[in-house]
Design an enzyme around this catalytic site. Sequence first.
Site, PDB file in Angstrom:
ATOM      1  N   ASP A 215       0.574  -1.112  -0.467  1.00 35.13           N
ATOM      2  CA  ASP A 215      -0.224  -0.444  -0.095  1.00 35.13           C
ATOM      3  C   ASP A 215       0.938   1.238  -0.231  1.00 35.13           C
ATOM      4  OD1 ASP A 215      -2.384   1.785   0.808  1.00 35.13           O
ATOM      5  OD2 ASP A 215      -3.886  -0.168   1.136  1.00 35.13           O
ATOM      6  N   HIS A 238       2.546   2.126  -3.527  1.00 37.70           N
ATOM      7  CA  HIS A 238       1.314   3.143  -3.567  1.00 37.70           C
ATOM      8  C   HIS A 238       2.072   4.245  -3.883  1.00 37.70           C
ATOM      9  CE1 HIS A 238      -2.346   0.204  -3.359  1.00 37.70           C
ATOM     10  NE2 HIS A 238      -1.226  -0.051  -4.108  1.00 37.70           N
TER      11      HIS A 238
END
Length: 394
Positions: A215, A238
């Site tokens: 993430d 991310h």
Amino acid sequence: MASRVVLVLLCCMHLSVLAAAAAAGAEYNIQRFGARADGRTDATQALAAAWSAACRSPEQGANVYVPNGEFLVSHVAFAGPCVGRTTVQIDGTLVAPSGFTGGEWIVFKHLDGLTVSGGTFDGRGDSLWACKAAGNGGCPDGATSVTVRNSRDVVISGVKSVNSELYHVVIDGCDGVTVQDARIIAPESSPNTDGIHVQSSSSVTITGASIQTGDDCISVGPGTSNLRVQHVSCGPGHGVSIGSLGKESEERGVENVTVSVAVFVGTENGLRIKTWGRAVRSGAYVRGVVFEHALMRDVRNPIIIDQNYCPNHGGQGCPHQSSDVKITDVTYNDIQGSSASQVAIKFDCSASNPCSGLGLEDIKLTFDGGKPAEATCQHADGTVSGILMPPSCL
């Protein structure tokens, strides 16, 4: 009578030993409190007892020491206030129980003066990720590995966090925290395993971090101010994300954030700001942000502002609404490298609260073997200089 005298002498000797240890800046080795470095015997109580002794020590620099080896630890809270500055020095590895489902695993809270140095935190998140991947529901909530809450003057140095069930490190409600030379590792497929998350905190510095996760490498939540991120590498993951903001009816804003000297390799995003596409007057905002000296390598969205964030397609009642979060004064300077998509810069701002004061300086992003990448803008205003791409949409 003689036995009573001997007992009194032994007690006095014991107290004098403790006093001498405290005077020397006492070290509290968790093995002396019963911990075993076999990775199987629960060392939670030993760790808690060592912390309690160090926290009460009148000597500055009292030290909880975790030696080499693996120590099985369930939820433990290092809670203050303590008498003086306290150090937790970890040479070994703290291992979470398999399938641990508590909301937080290791917590440091209500402390004024703390150093956490070295060591590995192994969250053993594999079973939770497998449950989520199966898609059958009924999975445990999972746990954040390391949380620092409601504390000030904290240094976290040289720690390694692997395979956290959820977020690896969370800084919440703090003032004056430095995270340096951290290494964070989880598979690209691991969900919700943000590397370092900062919220409701001020004067936080993150430097020298290497983050590989599933993430956001670094995520910035509501109420964050005076945050500096420098010399970090990210990938997979991310990217660095401010937000999401604007989900709740009352939220504080984010301001004075600098991200400097960062490398992104194969990430979903590079430098991102995201807000919920909801017309909720939360009071949240983003202002005074500088992204500078960043290198992109095959990044899908190197520069992105997304004010229409709405996962699950309407579960939060946000389709076709306009974000109420105002974004102003965001500068991108010296951003170079390669984009994995043709559109390397995407400013998708709010129709009701357009982005203003955006600045692009010295941007060079390429696509597909060296072709200039493109930029798209919605409801965004700002200035451009030294950009080696097709004409900017600002």
